[in-house]
Design a protein around this motif. Structure first.
Motif, PDB file in Angstrom:
ATOM      1  N   LYS A 333      64.994  56.499 -17.657  1.00 50.92           N
ATOM      2  CA  LYS A 333      63.797  55.713 -17.369  1.00 50.92           C
ATOM      3  C   LYS A 333      63.409  54.800 -18.533  1.00 50.92           C
ATOM      4  O   LYS A 333      62.358  54.172 -18.508  1.00 50.92           O
ATOM      5  CB  LYS A 333      62.617  56.636 -17.045  1.00 50.92           C
ATOM      6  CG  LYS A 333      62.751  57.373 -15.719  1.00 50.92           C
ATOM      7  CD  LYS A 333      61.526  58.244 -15.466  1.00 50.92           C
ATOM      8  CE  LYS A 333      61.570  58.850 -14.074  1.00 50.92           C
ATOM      9  NZ  LYS A 333      61.324  57.850 -13.016  1.00 50.92           N
ATOM     10  N   MET A 334      64.246  54.760 -19.555  1.00 58.25           N
ATOM     11  CA  MET A 334      63.893  53.962 -20.741  1.00 58.25           C
ATOM     12  C   MET A 334      63.950  52.472 -20.419  1.00 58.25           C
ATOM     13  O   MET A 334      64.601  52.029 -19.476  1.00 58.25           O
ATOM     14  CB  MET A 334      64.824  54.286 -21.900  1.00 58.25           C
ATOM     15  CG  MET A 334      66.283  53.930 -21.691  1.00 58.25           C
ATOM     16  SD  MET A 334      67.310  54.572 -23.036  1.00 58.25           S
ATOM     17  CE  MET A 334      68.938  53.986 -22.523  1.00 58.25           C
ATOM     18  N   SER A 335      63.251  51.695 -21.255  1.00 59.85           N
ATOM     19  CA  SER A 335      63.193  50.252 -21.112  1.00 59.85           C
ATOM     20  C   SER A 335      63.879  49.590 -22.285  1.00 59.85           C
ATOM     21  O   SER A 335      64.118  50.200 -23.323  1.00 59.85           O
ATOM     22  CB  SER A 335      61.742  49.769 -21.036  1.00 59.85           C
ATOM     23  OG  SER A 335      61.056  50.369 -19.968  1.00 59.85           O
ATOM     24  N   SER A 336      64.184  48.320 -22.117  1.00 55.94           N
ATOM     25  CA  SER A 336      64.755  47.560 -23.226  1.00 55.94           C
ATOM     26  C   SER A 336      63.647  47.118 -24.166  1.00 55.94           C
ATOM     27  O   SER A 336      62.478  47.031 -23.785  1.00 55.94           O
ATOM     28  CB  SER A 336      65.510  46.334 -22.710  1.00 55.94           C
ATOM     29  OG  SER A 336      64.594  45.388 -22.180  1.00 55.94           O
ATOM     30  N   ASN A 337      64.004  46.821 -25.407  1.00 54.81           N
ATOM     31  CA  ASN A 337      63.027  46.347 -26.391  1.00 54.81           C
ATOM     32  C   ASN A 337      62.359  45.061 -25.931  1.00 54.81           C
ATOM     33  O   ASN A 337      61.197  44.815 -26.207  1.00 54.81           O
ATOM     34  CB  ASN A 337      63.711  46.106 -27.741  1.00 54.81           C
ATOM     35  CG  ASN A 337      64.019  47.402 -28.461  1.00 54.81           C
ATOM     36  OD1 ASN A 337      63.278  48.355 -28.346  1.00 54.81           O
ATOM     37  ND2 ASN A 337      65.117  47.428 -29.182  1.00 54.81           N
TER      38      ASN A 337
END
Length: 470
Positions: A333-337
């Motif tokens: 579920k992580m997002s990009s910077n």
């Protein structure tokens, strides 16, 4: 605030609270944690349906060990034995809440403490330069008493090598020391009775203009024992190659202190980090696209992150935050910077001497990516640590944390319910460790006490039977 009474199991009142909280869910908006990890936890820790004989649709309380033994003897499952999950279900009912028994008391604050992977050794580090290694199997005899070299402020972290032959310890210095703990000497005085080799994490790149003296907050061995990963006060992550005896990687990782780092799994490819910039980051060393480029970020804490623990599968982790919460994450579920920037908290608040206002405890990040949030413990004064309970004995169905209110808290991973609160210490409990095999926990506190908790003896389990209806 909910929790068990001192030195007891869950009482009847707490059983009602458990049911209520379990229906509400860890984030207060669902019956249970509705995610794959809930099913995985159930598979690891739930009893066979033929042994448990639970009625469909009823709230699932822990099944009586006696009933399970009868089911096994009658071979209801058709296997004639307990499965691993059956064993975890039985052992996980015997929470280490009885006691405690004092293992040791020093004149300075205890900062770190951990069992070895096989549970035969226990390591505790104190602010007064001492690191003690206890032999658990020999009635907690001090096997090694290490006097740390060149200590700055306190021992911030220790880590035992996978082969249990070497120990590294860190302080507010770029030099991490390594000691051979397999030697016969009980007293280990740096470079007098034994050599404490210094591993210099300072980075000497010609194009770096920001070199200065920094400290190491967190240090961990890789599973193969060939590398160390460290988080530092210069906002960076370091990887040290022990065979080459030099730094192999430096990442300009965060915008503030990197308080905690760990490897995601046994491969060593993925690293997790947490910082005072409120963000958890995921780093994949196989596919760096640029210097300091994370594979992704996990947003949800409103204040700095004090500790991370990996579930060991390269997918799930938990974090403790200065916003007084523990959060559960799925890195898928992580997002990009580039697409999700953090919301920074009020920089005027300092957790080391200021209280966290009650209204702030109810706030939620508008872009919270966590799966669940656990509240009740207190993360103030120092970098309080949290962990998954052991896979072997509990199926990782609990998470637990120290607390600045002098207690240890245990939560059910899926329901979010606080299933135990251990009260004894007179100072902040910075670290605690659950034995990898036995239902035993050890807490270490700023009162200098190392305390051991064990299950309630069978003759004192009547209140628990009433609470669970068994």
């Amino acid at each position: 605030m909910s929790g068990v009474h001192k030195n007891t199991s869950i009482c009847d009142d707490e059983s009602a609270h458990y049911r209520s909280f379990a229906r509400q869910g860890p984030n207060g908006n669902s019956d249970f944690l509705d995610h794959e990890i809930a099913q995985l936890t159930k598979l690891r820790s739930a009893p066979n349906e033929f042994l448990s004989k639970n009625v469909p649709g009823k709230f699932r309380l822990p099944v009586s060990t006696v009933k399970m033994l009868v089911g096994r003897e009658c071979n209801y499952s058709g296997r004639g034995r307990f499965s691993t999950a059956d064993g975890c279900h039985v052992l996980s009912q015997y929470l280490p809440v009885n006691g405690p028994c004092r293992v040791d008391r020093m004149k300075s604050r205890a900062y770190v403490s951990q069992f070895s992977d096989d549970g035969t050794l226990f390591i505790a580090g104190f602010q007064g330069s001492h690191i003690r290694i206890y032999n658990v199997d020999k009635d907690w005899k001090v096997q090694k008493d290490i006097l740390a070299k060149s200590l700055r402020w306190t021992i911030t972290d220790t880590c035992l090598s996978p082969d249990q032959r070497h120990l590294v310890y860190a302080s507010m210095s770029p030099v991490v020391h390594i000691v051979n703990i397999g030697s016969s000497a009980t007293e280990s005085l740096a470079n007098v009775t034994e050599i404490h080799d210094g591993l210099d994490f300072s980075w000497n790149e010609e194009d770096d203009d920001d070199e200065y003296e920094f400290g190491i907050f967190s240090v961990k061995f890789s599973t193969d024992g060939r590398e160390l990963v460290a988080g530092s006060s210069d906002n960076a992550i370091y990887v040290y190659d022990l065979e080459a005896n030099k730094n192999s990687l430096r990442i300009h990782a965060h915008q503030s202190d990197v308080n905690t780092v760990c490897f995601a799994d046994e491969t060593g490819h993925i690293i997790y980090s947490g910082s005072d910039d409120n963000i958890c980051k995921v780093w994949d060393r196989r596919c760096f696209t640029g210097r300091g480029k994370a594979a992704g970020i996990l947003i949800g804490h409103l204040k700095g992150i004090t500790f991370l623990d990996s579930r060991g599968d390269g997918r799930y982790l938990i974090s403790n935050g200065k916003d007084q919460t523990t959060k559960l994450w799925d890195i898928r579920k992580m997002s990009s910077n580039a697409t999700c920037a953090p919301i920074l908290g009020d920089t005027g608040w300092d957790y080391r001497w200021m209280e966290y206002t009650p209204h702030a405890r109810t706030l939620k990040h508008p872009h919270d990516q966590s799966l669940a949030t656990y509240r009740g413990h207190s993360v103030l004064r120092t970098l309080i640590r949290c962990y998954f309970s052991p896979e072997y004995s509990t199926g990782q169905k609990y998470i637990y944390s120290g607390s600045s209110d002098c207690s240890v808290y245990i939560y059910d991973l899926v329901s979010g319910a606080q299933v135990a609160r251990l009260d004894y210490h007179e100072g902040a409990v910075r670290d605690c460790s659950w034995h990898p095999v036995y239902p035993m926990m050890v807490s270490s506190s700023w009162d200098g006490v190392i305390a051991k908790w064990e299950p309630v003896p069978p003759r004192r389990r009547s209140s628990r039977r009433r609470a669970y209806g068994i």
